[in-house]
Write an enzyme that holds these catalytic residues in place. Structure first.
Site, mmCIF file in Angstrom:
data_model
loop_
_atom_site.group_PDB
_atom_site.id
_atom_site.type_symbol
_atom_site.label_atom_id
_atom_site.label_comp_id
_atom_site.label_asym_id
_atom_site.label_seq_id
_atom_site.Cartn_x
_atom_site.Cartn_y
_atom_site.Cartn_z
ATOM 1 N N ALA A 142 -6.775 -4.630 -6.068
ATOM 2 C CA ALA A 142 -7.649 -4.708 -7.233
ATOM 3 C C ALA A 142 -7.873 -6.185 -7.527
ATOM 4 O O ALA A 142 -6.914 -6.965 -7.565
ATOM 5 C CB ALA A 142 -7.012 -4.007 -8.430
ATOM 6 N N ARG A 167 -1.674 6.473 -1.870
ATOM 7 C CA ARG A 167 -0.217 6.573 -1.696
ATOM 8 C C ARG A 167 0.188 7.958 -1.216
ATOM 9 O O ARG A 167 1.158 8.112 -0.467
ATOM 10 C CB ARG A 167 0.498 6.255 -3.021
ATOM 11 C CG ARG A 167 0.445 4.791 -3.419
ATOM 12 C CD ARG A 167 1.236 4.555 -4.699
ATOM 13 N NE ARG A 167 1.183 3.161 -5.130
ATOM 14 C CZ ARG A 167 1.696 2.710 -6.261
ATOM 15 N NH1 ARG A 167 2.318 3.555 -7.083
ATOM 16 N NH2 ARG A 167 1.595 1.427 -6.573
ATOM 17 N N GLU A 224 -3.739 27.141 14.237
ATOM 18 C CA GLU A 224 -4.277 28.247 15.020
ATOM 19 C C GLU A 224 -3.334 29.444 15.001
ATOM 20 O O GLU A 224 -3.768 30.598 14.867
ATOM 21 C CB GLU A 224 -4.510 27.809 16.473
ATOM 22 C CG GLU A 224 -5.459 26.643 16.626
ATOM 23 C CD GLU A 224 -4.729 25.309 16.698
ATOM 24 O OE1 GLU A 224 -5.081 24.500 17.569
ATOM 25 O OE2 GLU A 224 -3.805 25.095 15.883
ATOM 26 N N GLY A 255 1.866 -8.868 -1.290
ATOM 27 C CA GLY A 255 0.918 -9.690 -2.023
ATOM 28 C C GLY A 255 -0.075 -10.404 -1.112
ATOM 29 O O GLY A 255 -0.257 -10.041 0.050
ATOM 30 N N PRO A 256 -0.715 -11.450 -1.665
ATOM 31 C CA PRO A 256 -1.795 -12.129 -0.960
ATOM 32 C C PRO A 256 -1.395 -12.724 0.382
ATOM 33 O O PRO A 256 -2.189 -12.712 1.326
ATOM 34 C CB PRO A 256 -2.211 -13.220 -1.956
ATOM 35 C CG PRO A 256 -1.817 -12.697 -3.298
ATOM 36 C CD PRO A 256 -0.546 -11.950 -3.049
ATOM 37 N N GLU A 273 0.039 -3.040 -0.184
ATOM 38 C CA GLU A 273 -0.352 -3.264 -1.570
ATOM 39 C C GLU A 273 -0.109 -4.685 -2.056
ATOM 40 O O GLU A 273 -0.555 -5.040 -3.139
ATOM 41 C CB GLU A 273 0.372 -2.264 -2.485
ATOM 42 C CG GLU A 273 -0.131 -0.837 -2.332
ATOM 43 C CD GLU A 273 0.095 -0.006 -3.582
ATOM 44 O OE1 GLU A 273 0.596 -0.553 -4.585
ATOM 45 O OE2 GLU A 273 -0.238 1.179 -3.543
ATOM 46 N N THR A 290 5.923 -9.304 -5.043
ATOM 47 C CA THR A 290 5.327 -8.261 -5.877
ATOM 48 C C THR A 290 6.401 -7.516 -6.657
ATOM 49 O O THR A 290 6.231 -7.189 -7.831
ATOM 50 C CB THR A 290 4.528 -7.280 -4.997
ATOM 51 O OG1 THR A 290 3.449 -7.983 -4.372
ATOM 52 C CG2 THR A 290 3.969 -6.134 -5.820
#
Length: 383
Positions: free
Chosen positions: A159, A189, A58, A315-316, A313, A201
């Site tokens: 993925a 990211r 503003e 891991g599992p 991201e 990872t």
């Protein structure tokens, strides 16, 4: 049917939301905000909040408008703040400029900052609120989630193949998805201040965790990309096994070296901690939860560091632990037309469910093709 006045208001409010996108990834823990000053259908000034400690949207729009701001309408994507923080209140700046009307897309929910609309009305300024509220809240979903939950926003990104695998049994995950999907992942990211992975990872993939060539399709209001910057790189590493030679310590594509935060368990080997610190990491020792670093303690560290959102991201097991605790606010999944058979699943190590009715339900918010892949965004439901 919308009135002519509403159509005009919507056009200028949408412009305010578009301006806010210019700072995506640079304002945490503040929201991104845009503002437009208008008189007689003509834009007098525009502004967006570039980063914490600098002028708000503003104020910049009013400065650009100058004396013509008197009697104007100011369109702003979020309720003007009403407190003295690193900058003075925007509500007072609007009053001092003599504006006649303020159109607000979404109300402020930070108790320290809200109250701007009430002050404007008390000063005799007309205030309208709620037009494009859905878009404004979606634009700043990190900010609104933090205000609601009191913890950082968590986006789980993965993925996976059509049979639900994210890696081979050996841990190889390069590359499950297509280049088009990986470019969209780069935009996530840029959006969130930190990217979080487990040490598994790092050991399996040696990721750089940088922003290189993002596709900003996740943000439909964005007209021009913001300046690129790498997120804080966070590794949950109970025993300090991250190699000091890992790529995440190397300078990024623009030559800068992003902050690296390694969260280790109490009692981790001191010589490994010292080696990581020599490599440039900030190492924080945290209590253990069983054999792993306490995730609750990790979230507290994120808050202390001013990281209002994190991109999870891998891991599992890490993904499963966050999801089971109800700490995943959004999922971004890229499904590749591949079948792996044996391999690592998206979620591992969590509670074994006996019945399909126990499955965690998701509300699908996006379903879009990216080359050969299917891109999904979803929110866990509370059912």
């Amino acid at each position: 049917m919308a009135s002519k006045t509403q159509e005009v208001d919507e056009r200028f409010l949408r412009r305010a939301l578009q301006l806010a996108e210019r700072a995506r990834g640079h304002t945490y823990p503040n929201p991104i905000v845009g503002a437009v000053a208008v008189k007689n259908g003509r834009i007098l000034g525009e502004g967006y909040h570039p980063r914490p400690g600098e002028a708000h949207a503003e104020v910049l729009a009013l400065q650009q408008a100058g004396e013509e701001a008197r009697g104007s309408t100011v369109y702003v994507s979020l309720e003007p703040c009403d407190h003295f923080g690193r900058t003075p209140p925007c509500s007072l700046a609007l009053i001092a400029a003599g504006v006649a009307r303020v159109e607000v897309a979404a109300r402020e929910e930070n108790p320290l900052a809200r109250g701007g609309m009430a002050r404007l009305r008390a000063a005799g300024i007309e205030v309208a609120v709620g037009l494009l509220e859905k878009e404004a809240r979606e634009q700043n979903e990190v900010f609104f989630t933090v205000q609601k939950t009191g913890r950082p926003f968590v986006l789980l990104k993965a993925a996976l193949t059509l049979d639900g695998k994210v890696a081979t049994p050996s841990g190889d995950a390069r590359f499950v998805s297509s280049p088009a999907s990986r470019r969209v992942a780069q935009a996530y990211r840029q959006w969130l201040p930190a990217v979080v992975v487990g040490v598994g990872t790092v050991l399996a993939d040696d990721p750089a965790l940088t922003v290189r060539d993002p596709d900003f399709r996740p943000f439909p209001l964005m007209l021009e990309p913001p300046p690129l910057r790498d997120p804080v790189k966070v590794v949950l590493d109970t025993a300090a096994r991250t190699p000091p030679t890992a790529r995440l310590f190397q300078p990024g594509p623009r030559g800068e070296t992003a902050r690296c935060l390694i969260l280790v368990g109490q009692g981790a080997p001191k010589e490994r901690i010292l080696a990581l610190e020599r490599a440039g990491a900030r190492v924080v020792e945290l209590p253990r939860e069983g054999s792993k670093v306490s995730l609750e303690a990790a979230l507290r560290v994120f808050q202390e560091e001013g990281l209002d959102g994190v991109l999870l991201e891998g891991g599992p097991r890490l993904a499963s632990a966050f999801l089971e605790r109800g700490w995943v606010d959004k999922l971004a999944l890229f499904l590749a037309p591949k079948l792996l058979g044996e391999g690592r699943s998206l979620l591992e190590g969590g509670k074994v469910l006996e019945h399909m009715a126990e499955a965690k339900r998701l509300s699908l918010a996006r379903r879009e093709e990216l080359g050969e892949d299917l891109w999904l965004e979803a929110y866990p439901t509370t059912e």
